[in-house]
Design a protein around this motif. Structure first.
Motif, PDB file in Angstrom:
ATOM      1  N   MET A   1       4.852   5.337  -0.761  1.00  0.00           N
ATOM      2  CA  MET A   1       6.236   4.935  -0.981  1.00  0.00           C
ATOM      3  C   MET A   1       6.685   5.612  -2.275  1.00  0.00           C
ATOM      4  O   MET A   1       6.052   5.407  -3.320  1.00  0.00           O
ATOM      5  N   ASP A   2       7.704   6.430  -2.193  1.00  0.00           N
ATOM      6  CA  ASP A   2       8.201   7.177  -3.358  1.00  0.00           C
ATOM      7  C   ASP A   2       7.084   7.973  -4.034  1.00  0.00           C
ATOM      8  O   ASP A   2       6.991   8.030  -5.259  1.00  0.00           O
ATOM      9  N   GLY A   3       6.215   8.571  -3.224  1.00  0.00           N
ATOM     10  CA  GLY A   3       5.140   9.408  -3.744  1.00  0.00           C
ATOM     11  C   GLY A   3       3.942   8.666  -4.291  1.00  0.00           C
ATOM     12  O   GLY A   3       3.012   9.284  -4.803  1.00  0.00           O
ATOM     13  N   VAL A   4       3.931   7.349  -4.193  1.00  0.00           N
ATOM     14  CA  VAL A   4       2.828   6.525  -4.699  1.00  0.00           C
ATOM     15  C   VAL A   4       2.062   5.939  -3.519  1.00  0.00           C
ATOM     16  O   VAL A   4       2.666   5.411  -2.582  1.00  0.00           O
ATOM     17  N   ILE A   5       0.737   6.039  -3.559  1.00  0.00           N
ATOM     18  CA  ILE A   5      -0.083   5.456  -2.502  1.00  0.00           C
ATOM     19  C   ILE A   5      -0.005   3.933  -2.610  1.00  0.00           C
ATOM     20  O   ILE A   5      -0.312   3.364  -3.650  1.00  0.00           O
ATOM     21  N   VAL A   6       0.427   3.294  -1.518  1.00  0.00           N
ATOM     22  CA  VAL A   6       0.603   1.841  -1.530  1.00  0.00           C
ATOM     23  C   VAL A   6      -0.315   1.121  -0.532  1.00  0.00           C
ATOM     24  O   VAL A   6      -0.348  -0.101  -0.519  1.00  0.00           O
ATOM     25  N   GLY A   7      -1.051   1.865   0.266  1.00  0.00           N
ATOM     26  CA  GLY A   7      -1.951   1.229   1.209  1.00  0.00           C
ATOM     27  C   GLY A   7      -2.662   2.245   2.064  1.00  0.00           C
ATOM     28  O   GLY A   7      -2.382   3.443   2.000  1.00  0.00           O
ATOM     29  N   TYR A   8      -3.605   1.742   2.862  1.00  0.00           N
ATOM     30  CA  TYR A   8      -4.314   2.616   3.794  1.00  0.00           C
ATOM     31  C   TYR A   8      -4.947   1.783   4.898  1.00  0.00           C
ATOM     32  O   TYR A   8      -5.155   0.575   4.758  1.00  0.00           O
ATOM     33  N   THR A   9      -5.211   2.452   5.988  1.00  0.00           N
ATOM     34  CA  THR A   9      -5.911   1.845   7.112  1.00  0.00           C
ATOM     35  C   THR A   9      -6.644   2.935   7.863  1.00  0.00           C
ATOM     36  O   THR A   9      -6.431   4.124   7.625  1.00  0.00           O
ATOM     37  N   ASP A  10      -7.505   2.525   8.749  1.00  0.00           N
ATOM     38  CA  ASP A  10      -8.183   3.489   9.609  1.00  0.00           C
ATOM     39  C   ASP A  10      -8.139   2.975  11.039  1.00  0.00           C
ATOM     40  O   ASP A  10      -7.872   1.794  11.277  1.00  0.00           O
ATOM     41  N   LEU A  11      -8.373   3.863  11.961  1.00  0.00           N
ATOM     42  CA  LEU A  11      -8.507   3.498  13.374  1.00  0.00           C
ATOM     43  C   LEU A  11      -9.631   4.344  13.933  1.00  0.00           C
ATOM     44  O   LEU A  11      -9.503   5.568  14.030  1.00  0.00           O
ATOM     45  N   GLN A  12     -10.747   3.685  14.238  1.00  0.00           N
ATOM     46  CA  GLN A  12     -11.919   4.393  14.720  1.00  0.00           C
ATOM     47  C   GLN A  12     -11.784   4.709  16.213  1.00  0.00           C
ATOM     48  O   GLN A  12     -10.989   4.091  16.915  1.00  0.00           O
ATOM     49  N   PRO A  13     -12.552   5.681  16.707  1.00  0.00           N
ATOM     50  CA  PRO A  13     -12.450   6.076  18.122  1.00  0.00           C
ATOM     51  C   PRO A  13     -12.626   4.914  19.109  1.00  0.00           C
ATOM     52  O   PRO A  13     -12.038   4.927  20.189  1.00  0.00           O
ATOM     53  N   ASP A  14     -13.406   3.907  18.723  1.00  0.00           N
ATOM     54  CA  ASP A  14     -13.621   2.767  19.620  1.00  0.00           C
ATOM     55  C   ASP A  14     -12.556   1.681  19.466  1.00  0.00           C
ATOM     56  O   ASP A  14     -12.644   0.613  20.059  1.00  0.00           O
ATOM     57  N   GLY A  15     -11.523   1.956  18.634  1.00  0.00           N
ATOM     58  CA  GLY A  15     -10.434   1.002  18.441  1.00  0.00           C
ATOM     59  C   GLY A  15     -10.616   0.080  17.246  1.00  0.00           C
ATOM     60  O   GLY A  15      -9.714  -0.695  16.928  1.00  0.00           O
TER      61      GLY A  15
END
Length: 104
Positions: free
Chosen positions: A71-85
């Motif tokens: 958001m506005d060039g600042v990392i505000v979160g993350y997530t992943d999604l693996q091949p098995d869901g």
């Protein structure tokens, strides 16, 4: 506006890890300040220890290949999604959680 992008392993011009440190801070602070309501102190300290092998964290993030929210060039979160869901990580900075995410 939130932008979702792929995880960046390193800055090719400097070789400096660009995302891993920010994601560690989000992970650590979320666990220590939000998840502490749902877990024992021993669980919190095991999950997000004060001192952690940063190389292991970098390898973990490279293996997860997370999506990074900015958001506005600042990392505000993350997530992943693996091949098995499986979603293994889903973390946001505390200030964003308070503004845009409902309480559980």
């Amino acid at each position: 506006m939130i932008i979702i992008r792929d995880y960046v392993v390193s800055d090719m011009t400097t070789g400096i890890e660009t995302d891993a440190a920010a994601l560690w801070r989000i992970f650590f602070n979320t666990i220590r300040n939000i998840n502490c309501r749902d877990y024992s102190q021993a669980q919190i300290e095991a999950w997000a220890p004060e001192s952690y092998d940063f190389t292991a964290w970098q390898q973990r993030m490279q293996g997860l290949s997370p999506f990074v929210a900015e958001m506005d060039g600042v990392i505000v979160g993350y997530t992943d999604l693996q091949p098995d869901g499986l979603i293994d990580h889903f973390f946001v900075i505390i200030s964003i959680k308070a503004k845009v995410l409902p309480e559980h």
